[in-house]
Design a protein around this motif. Sequence first.
Motif, PDB file in Angstrom:
ATOM      1  N   ASP A  36     -52.503 -15.714 -50.475  1.00  0.00           N
ATOM      2  CA  ASP A  36     -52.763 -15.874 -49.048  1.00  0.00           C
ATOM      3  C   ASP A  36     -54.196 -15.448 -48.788  1.00  0.00           C
ATOM      4  O   ASP A  36     -54.685 -14.482 -49.406  1.00  0.00           O
ATOM      5  N   VAL A  37     -54.859 -16.155 -47.867  1.00  0.00           N
ATOM      6  CA  VAL A  37     -56.244 -15.797 -47.559  1.00  0.00           C
ATOM      7  C   VAL A  37     -56.316 -14.482 -46.790  1.00  0.00           C
ATOM      8  O   VAL A  37     -57.383 -13.863 -46.719  1.00  0.00           O
ATOM      9  N   GLY A  38     -55.196 -14.042 -46.245  1.00  0.00           N
ATOM     10  CA  GLY A  38     -55.184 -12.802 -45.479  1.00  0.00           C
ATOM     11  C   GLY A  38     -54.669 -11.629 -46.293  1.00  0.00           C
ATOM     12  O   GLY A  38     -53.529 -11.645 -46.763  1.00  0.00           O
ATOM     13  N   VAL A  39     -55.501 -10.609 -46.462  1.00  0.00           N
ATOM     14  CA  VAL A  39     -55.085  -9.421 -47.207  1.00  0.00           C
ATOM     15  C   VAL A  39     -53.893  -8.757 -46.528  1.00  0.00           C
ATOM     16  O   VAL A  39     -52.950  -8.292 -47.194  1.00  0.00           O
ATOM     17  N   GLN A  40     -53.913  -8.693 -45.205  1.00  0.00           N
ATOM     18  CA  GLN A  40     -52.827  -8.047 -44.476  1.00  0.00           C
ATOM     19  C   GLN A  40     -51.489  -8.724 -44.748  1.00  0.00           C
ATOM     20  O   GLN A  40     -50.464  -8.036 -44.914  1.00  0.00           O
ATOM     21  N   SER A  41     -51.475 -10.038 -44.827  1.00  0.00           N
ATOM     22  CA  SER A  41     -50.232 -10.762 -45.108  1.00  0.00           C
ATOM     23  C   SER A  41     -49.727 -10.455 -46.513  1.00  0.00           C
ATOM     24  O   SER A  41     -48.528 -10.223 -46.732  1.00  0.00           O
ATOM     25  N   ARG A  42     -50.642 -10.436 -47.489  1.00  0.00           N
ATOM     26  CA  ARG A  42     -50.232 -10.127 -48.862  1.00  0.00           C
ATOM     27  C   ARG A  42     -49.707  -8.701 -48.958  1.00  0.00           C
ATOM     28  O   ARG A  42     -48.718  -8.428 -49.647  1.00  0.00           O
ATOM     29  N   ARG A  43     -50.368  -7.780 -48.255  1.00  0.00           N
ATOM     30  CA  ARG A  43     -49.951  -6.380 -48.288  1.00  0.00           C
ATOM     31  C   ARG A  43     -48.572  -6.203 -47.648  1.00  0.00           C
ATOM     32  O   ARG A  43     -47.749  -5.402 -48.103  1.00  0.00           O
ATOM     33  N   ARG A  44     -48.317  -6.939 -46.572  1.00  0.00           N
ATOM     34  CA  ARG A  44     -47.009  -6.855 -45.926  1.00  0.00           C
ATOM     35  C   ARG A  44     -45.905  -7.284 -46.890  1.00  0.00           C
ATOM     36  O   ARG A  44     -44.858  -6.625 -46.988  1.00  0.00           O
ATOM     37  N   LEU A  45     -46.140  -8.382 -47.626  1.00  0.00           N
ATOM     38  CA  LEU A  45     -45.149  -8.834 -48.589  1.00  0.00           C
ATOM     39  C   LEU A  45     -44.955  -7.800 -49.695  1.00  0.00           C
ATOM     40  O   LEU A  45     -43.818  -7.505 -50.114  1.00  0.00           O
ATOM     41  N   ALA A  46     -46.049  -7.209 -50.154  1.00  0.00           N
ATOM     42  CA  ALA A  46     -45.951  -6.172 -51.190  1.00  0.00           C
ATOM     43  C   ALA A  46     -45.153  -4.969 -50.682  1.00  0.00           C
ATOM     44  O   ALA A  46     -44.321  -4.402 -51.406  1.00  0.00           O
ATOM     45  N   ASP A  47     -45.383  -4.587 -49.433  1.00  0.00           N
ATOM     46  CA  ASP A  47     -44.664  -3.444 -48.859  1.00  0.00           C
ATOM     47  C   ASP A  47     -43.171  -3.732 -48.739  1.00  0.00           C
ATOM     48  O   ASP A  47     -42.337  -2.832 -48.921  1.00  0.00           O
TER      49      ASP A  47
END
Length: 344
Positions: A36-47
């Motif tokens: 995903d181009v958005g770090v926040q979106s990737r981090r949410r999935l990781a969390d």
Amino acid sequence: MPNPLRLGVIGAGLKAADYARSWVKMPEVAFVASADVGVQSRRRLADICTAAGKPEPREFDDFRDMLAACRDEMDAVYVSTPHAFHAEQAIAVVEAGLDLLLEKPMVTTVPEAEQLVAAQRKSGATVVIAFQGGLSPLVLDTQRRARAGEFGALVNVGATIFEGWKESYNGHWKQQPEISGGGFMFDTGAHMMNTICLLADSDFERVSAYMNNRGKPVDITCAVSARLKSGALCTFTAAGEGPPGCASYMTLFFSEAIIRIDAWGGWREISMPGVSAIRETAETLDNPMKTFLAIRAGELENSSTVENGLRFAQLWDGIKASAAQDGDSILIEAARIEPQSGVR
């Protein structure tokens, strides 16, 4: 139990996060990577993964890098990005030999649909389009019984869908034509068009359409008249401006029955001579991963295919072309890819 499905995600936005909260609890699924181009979106999935006691998926800002680095570590990919990106991403996944669960609508144009169909047939990958109606037991039962001739010949179709979409998606990417591929008719209205494509069981031959943007950069209302190659006539009405709420009412007039059903396959009424219509209900699909797994395992027939996505794309391209010419009747050209068995 068998090994879990090793899953990659392209587009880790809110839709993917919603699904991930349930998928991460399924022993049949293991998240491997996200792009995903958005770090926040990737981090949410990781969390979401770590909160469930599962490993963090590897993160990429470009889906091509994810496919190159993790190709041999994945079995399938879920794509949930703005509509205009579906074709390139889906074709890349399929050409990598991976199975695909693709958010709806499948693609935005007929050439994109033809390319995806060709790629799927060449690779043999399982591709499922995540339309609730396309995977609804009520819709599939209706299709099966219609094909068996229980209702007679299809004569006419009237389909309506509405939602307070203009305001609820104000400022959202869905109202940005360069990435949305269309407005209300192509977003929520896609459920209506897709379900009719399945139940009418025929390609469209000619279409006339009008659109009104109602002050937005994309269509908010749409009215369509069409003729199917079977000879049946069809009308679509899509209203994306109004009070809160979202619903559809679709009526299929057969020579021996009248069937009312909604676009998501949540309810159905069948009227036949001597039989009073009783509303049947079914839980609309809130976890397409279960169906995807069953289709991959050969336990269910794939009812939401790239071939139906091509039929949908032909209809949508015709609607756009007609609306751009102020309702002129448009002849829909035959697909350059012949349908396979089971797709009529």
